[in-house]
Design a protein around this motif. Structure first.
Motif, PDB file in Angstrom:
ATOM      1  N   THR A 180       2.679  14.106   2.055  1.00  0.00           N
ATOM      2  CA  THR A 180       1.487  14.736   1.479  1.00  0.00           C
ATOM      3  C   THR A 180       1.414  16.230   1.768  1.00  0.00           C
ATOM      4  OG1 THR A 180       0.142  14.311   3.450  1.00  0.00           O
ATOM      5  CG2 THR A 180       0.178  12.598   1.749  1.00  0.00           C
TER       6      THR A 180
ATOM      7  N   LYS B  55       0.825  -1.208   0.000  1.00  0.00           N
ATOM      8  CA  LYS B  55       0.000   0.000   0.000  1.00  0.00           C
ATOM      9  C   LYS B  55       0.865   1.266   0.000  1.00  0.00           C
ATOM     10  CE  LYS B  55      -3.876  -2.339   0.480  1.00  0.00           C
ATOM     11  NZ  LYS B  55      -4.873  -2.423  -0.600  1.00  0.00           N
ATOM     12  N   THR B  56       0.224   2.365  -0.398  1.00  0.00           N
ATOM     13  CA  THR B  56       0.862   3.688  -0.339  1.00  0.00           C
ATOM     14  C   THR B  56       0.316   4.432   0.869  1.00  0.00           C
ATOM     15  OG1 THR B  56       1.117   3.797  -2.744  1.00  0.00           O
ATOM     16  CG2 THR B  56       1.194   5.883  -1.536  1.00  0.00           C
ATOM     17  N   LEU B  57       1.228   4.881   1.730  1.00  0.00           N
ATOM     18  CA  LEU B  57       0.849   5.526   2.988  1.00  0.00           C
ATOM     19  C   LEU B  57       1.380   6.952   3.016  1.00  0.00           C
ATOM     20  CD1 LEU B  57       1.707   2.572   5.416  1.00  0.00           C
ATOM     21  CD2 LEU B  57      -0.481   3.059   4.285  1.00  0.00           C
ATOM     22  N   GLY B  58       0.567   7.863   3.521  1.00  0.00           N
ATOM     23  CA  GLY B  58       0.942   9.269   3.565  1.00  0.00           C
ATOM     24  C   GLY B  58       1.407   9.727   4.930  1.00  0.00           C
TER      25      GLY B  58
ATOM     26  N   ARG C 243      -5.326   9.319  -3.422  1.00  0.00           N
ATOM     27  CA  ARG C 243      -3.915   9.322  -3.810  1.00  0.00           C
ATOM     28  C   ARG C 243      -3.066   8.467  -2.870  1.00  0.00           C
ATOM     29  NH1 ARG C 243      -5.428  14.593  -4.445  1.00  0.00           N
ATOM     30  NH2 ARG C 243      -4.293  15.339  -2.626  1.00  0.00           N
ATOM     31  N   VAL C 244      -3.593   8.178  -1.694  1.00  0.00           N
ATOM     32  CA  VAL C 244      -2.929   7.271  -0.754  1.00  0.00           C
ATOM     33  C   VAL C 244      -3.960   6.278  -0.245  1.00  0.00           C
ATOM     34  CG1 VAL C 244      -1.152   8.926  -0.034  1.00  0.00           C
ATOM     35  CG2 VAL C 244      -3.317   8.841   1.203  1.00  0.00           C
ATOM     36  N   ASP C 245      -3.480   5.123   0.185  1.00  0.00           N
ATOM     37  CA  ASP C 245      -4.365   4.091   0.730  1.00  0.00           C
ATOM     38  C   ASP C 245      -4.582   4.262   2.229  1.00  0.00           C
ATOM     39  OD1 ASP C 245      -4.547   2.522  -1.758  1.00  0.00           O
ATOM     40  OD2 ASP C 245      -2.400   2.175  -1.400  1.00  0.00           O
TER      41      ASP C 245
ATOM     42  N   VAL D 176       6.006  -1.210   1.927  1.00  0.00           N
ATOM     43  CA  VAL D 176       5.011  -0.167   1.662  1.00  0.00           C
ATOM     44  C   VAL D 176       5.714   0.990   0.956  1.00  0.00           C
ATOM     45  CG1 VAL D 176       3.626  -0.764   3.702  1.00  0.00           C
ATOM     46  CG2 VAL D 176       5.388   1.024   3.876  1.00  0.00           C
ATOM     47  N   THR D 177       4.929   1.905   0.419  1.00  0.00           N
ATOM     48  CA  THR D 177       5.471   3.140  -0.152  1.00  0.00           C
ATOM     49  C   THR D 177       4.993   4.299   0.705  1.00  0.00           C
ATOM     50  OG1 THR D 177       5.405   2.226  -2.385  1.00  0.00           O
ATOM     51  CG2 THR D 177       5.564   4.624  -2.186  1.00  0.00           C
ATOM     52  N   ILE D 178       5.940   5.028   1.292  1.00  0.00           N
ATOM     53  CA  ILE D 178       5.596   6.167   2.147  1.00  0.00           C
ATOM     54  C   ILE D 178       5.854   7.451   1.369  1.00  0.00           C
ATOM     55  CG2 ILE D 178       6.127   7.387   4.287  1.00  0.00           C
ATOM     56  CD1 ILE D 178       6.890   4.706   5.525  1.00  0.00           C
ATOM     57  N   VAL D 179       4.837   8.302   1.293  1.00  0.00           N
ATOM     58  CA  VAL D 179       4.957   9.549   0.527  1.00  0.00           C
ATOM     59  C   VAL D 179       4.578  10.735   1.404  1.00  0.00           C
ATOM     60  CG1 VAL D 179       4.483   8.417  -1.672  1.00  0.00           C
ATOM     61  CG2 VAL D 179       2.589   9.375  -0.365  1.00  0.00           C
TER      62      VAL D 179
END
Length: 375
Positions: free
Chosen positions: A208, A173-176, A222-224, A203-206
């Motif tokens: 925000t 998952k993508t996590l913000g 845009r994030v899960d 996971v992918t940490i972005v």
């Protein structure tokens, strides 16, 4: 920067009438404080009429002018609500303090430059600053649990519902987070790591951006999921567009995350110069906790939160904020164990190199005077 400066009222009788007229309806705890203040003022008036001497012999704030202290707060943060309570409910004034609230988006920089006397950041900020050569002391806890939660958009899968197993569904998952390297990012990485997930590959940490941008990222898909802060958590849960997997404010998550979220921090030089001011500050904020926990103050407490922090929230969202603050303001005490848990997270995430020494990091006298046991 914005500051609020309350000028002292010099006529003792005027003080008495202003307190009675403005605060006629109050809780039992506040009533006791008012009676104590009234007794001091009337005693000062009687001794003055009897030819009493010079005020300079007493401590500032008791018979003379109140002690001025500049406190740093972050705008729009519910983490500093107890400070607003102490200001707006008159608790600082009753304890002989003239508090100037200085707002700044940075957590600690104005303290390092001497533009404020006291700051209330996440305690890790003090540890980082001290490793960089500053000489700061943590002197109390303001918020005693981390006000962050792992929140996802989709309904959680049935089955595992408790930490650490509940986080396995985040794989891929993508996590913000707000910003890279900030407390939100570091805490998420630690929580994932302790649950057996690699935060850099599983996971992918972005980043925000700020709270409103984080909320938009969740709502826009845009994030899960996110490492959420208030009021985002309340807004997402109330609208049914977010589901909490792990709530650190409720003590869920790894043991090291059972730590204070916001603490009082001051330079050792300020503490050495004005220990009595710190005593009054800690006692005032202890009384603010009493105020928060007294159900008779709920309506006034809600008004302070709405006026100072969250003017646009719905009543249901405000109720969630009040409940969380009530559950995370149960102690002003900061102990060696707290310091160890904070350092554990920072060391694991490569932010500091070693455990902090409690004797040179924690100032205990003010909190012990307010009722904390020696740690």
């Amino acid at each position: 920067m914005q500051s609020i400066h309350l000028h002292p009222i010099n006529d003792p009788l005027e003080k008495v009438w202003i307190m009675f007229l403005s605060r006629a309806v109050s809780s039992r705890a506040r009533s006791r404080r008012m009676l104590a203040t009234l007794a001091v003022v009337l005693l000062a008036t009687v001794t003055g009429c009897a030819g009493g001497g010079d005020d300079s012999g007493g401590q500032a704030g008791e018979q003379g002018s109140p002690d001025t202290v500049r406190i740093l707060v972050n705008p729009g943060s519910n983490s500093h609500v107890p400070i607003y309570v102490a200001q707006d409910a008159g608790i600082f004034r009753e304890n002989g303090l003239d508090v100037q609230i200085v707002t700044n988006a940075t957590a600690i920089q104005p303290l390092l430059t001497g533009d404020v006397d006291v700051a209330f950041p996440s305690p890790g900020q003090a540890l980082i600053a001290n490793e960089q050569g500053h000489d700061l002391r943590i002197f109390m806890t303001l918020i005693d649990k981390v006000l962050q939660a792992v929140v996802v958009r989709d309904e959680p899968k049935s089955g595992d519902t408790e930490y650490p197993d509940v986080l396995r569904q985040l794989t891929g998952k993508t996590l913000g987070v707000t910003v890279r390297g900030g407390a939100v990012d570091l805490n998420l990485r630690y929580v994932l790591r302790e649950a057996g997930l690699n935060p850099d590959s599983d996971v992918t940490i972005v980043p925000t951006g700020n709270a409103s941008a984080m909320l938009a990222a969740m709502q826009g898909g845009r994030v899960d999921g996110i490492m959420s802060l208030q009021p985002i958590t309340a807004q997402l849960v109330t609208k049914g567009s977010g589901h909490v997997l792990v709530d650190l404010a409720k003590g869920e998550g790894p043991e090291a995350m059972n730590q204070p979220f916001i603490t009082g921090v001051a330079a050792k030089s300020f503490i050495d110069a004005k220990p009595e001011v710190l005593d009054k500050l800690v006692e005032s904020l202890r009384q603010a906790q009493e105020y928060i926990h007294d159900s008779a103050n709920k309506a006034e407490f809600a008004d302070i939160v709405k006026k100072r922090v969250y003017s646009t929230l719905t009543p249901s969202e405000i109720d969630q904020i009040l409940a969380e603050l009530g559950a995370t303001t149960k102690t002003i005490c900061f102990a060696s164990k707290d310091l160890g848990n904070i350092a554990e997270v920072l060391i694991t995430e490569g932010v500091v190199k070693k455990q902090a020494d409690a004797s040179s990091t924690i100032y205990t006298k003010a909190q012990e005077a307010a009722g904390c046991a020696a740690s």
